[in-house]
Design a protein around this motif. Structure first.
Motif, short mmCIF file in Angstrom:
data_model
loop_
_atom_site.label_atom_id
_atom_site.label_comp_id
_atom_site.label_asym_id
_atom_site.label_seq_id
_atom_site.Cartn_x
_atom_site.Cartn_y
_atom_site.Cartn_z
N ASP A 86 0.83 -1.21 0.00
CA ASP A 86 0.00 0.00 0.00
C ASP A 86 0.87 1.26 0.00
O ASP A 86 2.10 1.19 -0.07
CB ASP A 86 -0.99 -0.02 1.17
CG ASP A 86 -0.33 0.09 2.53
OD1 ASP A 86 0.84 0.52 2.62
OD2 ASP A 86 -1.00 -0.24 3.53
N ASP A 87 0.23 2.42 0.07
CA ASP A 87 0.93 3.71 0.01
C ASP A 87 1.91 3.91 1.16
O ASP A 87 2.84 4.70 1.05
CB ASP A 87 -0.09 4.86 0.01
CG ASP A 87 -0.93 4.87 -1.25
OD1 ASP A 87 -0.50 4.29 -2.26
OD2 ASP A 87 -2.03 5.47 -1.21
N ARG A 88 1.68 3.24 2.27
CA ARG A 88 2.56 3.35 3.43
C ARG A 88 3.70 2.34 3.40
O ARG A 88 4.51 2.27 4.31
CB ARG A 88 1.76 3.18 4.72
CG ARG A 88 0.70 4.25 4.93
CD ARG A 88 -0.06 4.06 6.24
NE ARG A 88 -0.38 2.69 6.57
CZ ARG A 88 -1.50 2.06 6.23
NH1 ARG A 88 -2.43 2.68 5.54
NH2 ARG A 88 -1.72 0.81 6.58
N GLY A 89 3.72 1.48 2.38
CA GLY A 89 4.75 0.45 2.28
C GLY A 89 4.40 -0.83 3.01
O GLY A 89 5.21 -1.74 3.10
N GLU A 90 3.19 -0.90 3.56
CA GLU A 90 2.75 -2.10 4.27
C GLU A 90 2.38 -3.17 3.25
O GLU A 90 1.73 -2.88 2.25
CB GLU A 90 1.53 -1.79 5.14
CG GLU A 90 1.79 -0.80 6.25
CD GLU A 90 2.71 -1.35 7.31
OE1 GLU A 90 2.62 -2.56 7.62
OE2 GLU A 90 3.51 -0.57 7.84
N ARG A 91 2.79 -4.40 3.52
CA ARG A 91 2.49 -5.51 2.62
C ARG A 91 1.40 -6.38 3.20
O ARG A 91 1.39 -6.66 4.40
CB ARG A 91 3.73 -6.36 2.39
CG ARG A 91 4.77 -5.67 1.58
CD ARG A 91 6.04 -6.43 1.65
NE ARG A 91 6.28 -6.68 3.07
CZ ARG A 91 7.01 -7.66 3.54
NH1 ARG A 91 7.61 -8.46 2.75
NH2 ARG A 91 7.18 -7.83 4.83
N THR A 92 0.54 -6.82 2.33
CA THR A 92 -0.44 -7.84 2.68
C THR A 92 -0.40 -8.89 1.58
O THR A 92 0.05 -8.63 0.47
CB THR A 92 -1.87 -7.26 2.78
OG1 THR A 92 -2.22 -6.67 1.52
CG2 THR A 92 -1.98 -6.23 3.89
#
Length: 144
Positions: free
Chosen positions: A51-57
């Motif tokens: 996502d835009d924050r660099g968080e991966r799912t």
């Protein structure tokens, strides 16, 4: 959110040393998922989003395990089957393309799961061990 707790073991099915590591982790009641990148396809499925924050799912799915990437707390990487083995049946150019795509796609996910600050490996003259969070925190001895 729960802290990551699954140890992802990236290796070939025939790796006897990895079997010992997995056995030791199982004895310590760690959740373990074994993955061979050359199984990509019907035997190994994956998806991931950043996502835009660099968080991966996302998740990795084998015949016996479904692992959420957020649950991966440590990775043990040892002698996986080369990606090219999976695509050896294709003509040379298609094989090279498919191998490169797998290395960048799945390989990128595996190389960044979890963030490298979440775990480490320490080797001393007395022992070698994998740790989570910090060297003095939760750890598992590895066979010497």
């Amino acid at each position: 959110m729960r802290p990551p707790r699954t140890v992802l073991v990236i290796t070939s099915a025939a790796d006897a040393t990895a079997n010992l590591v997995i056995e030791a982790l199982n004895e310590r009641r760690a959740q373990v998922a074994r993955v061979d990148p050359a199984d990509i396809g019907a035997e190994l499925l994956f998806d991931a989003t950043i996502d835009d924050r660099g968080e991966r799912t996302g998740r990795l799915c084998t015949a016996s395990r479904h692992v959420e990437l957020a649950e991966v707390g440590a990775v043990y990487y040892r002698r996986p089957t080369p990606y090219a083995t999976r695509f050896a049946h294709l003509p040379a150019r298609q094989s090279a393309f498919a191998t490169a795509e797998a290395q960048h796609g799945l390989g990128g996910i595996l190389r960044t799961s979890p963030h490298q600050s979440a775990f480490g490996l320490t080797v001393t003259k007395d022992r070698q061990y994998v740790w989570l969070g910090e060297p003095n925190g939760r750890s598992w001895n590895l066979p010497a």
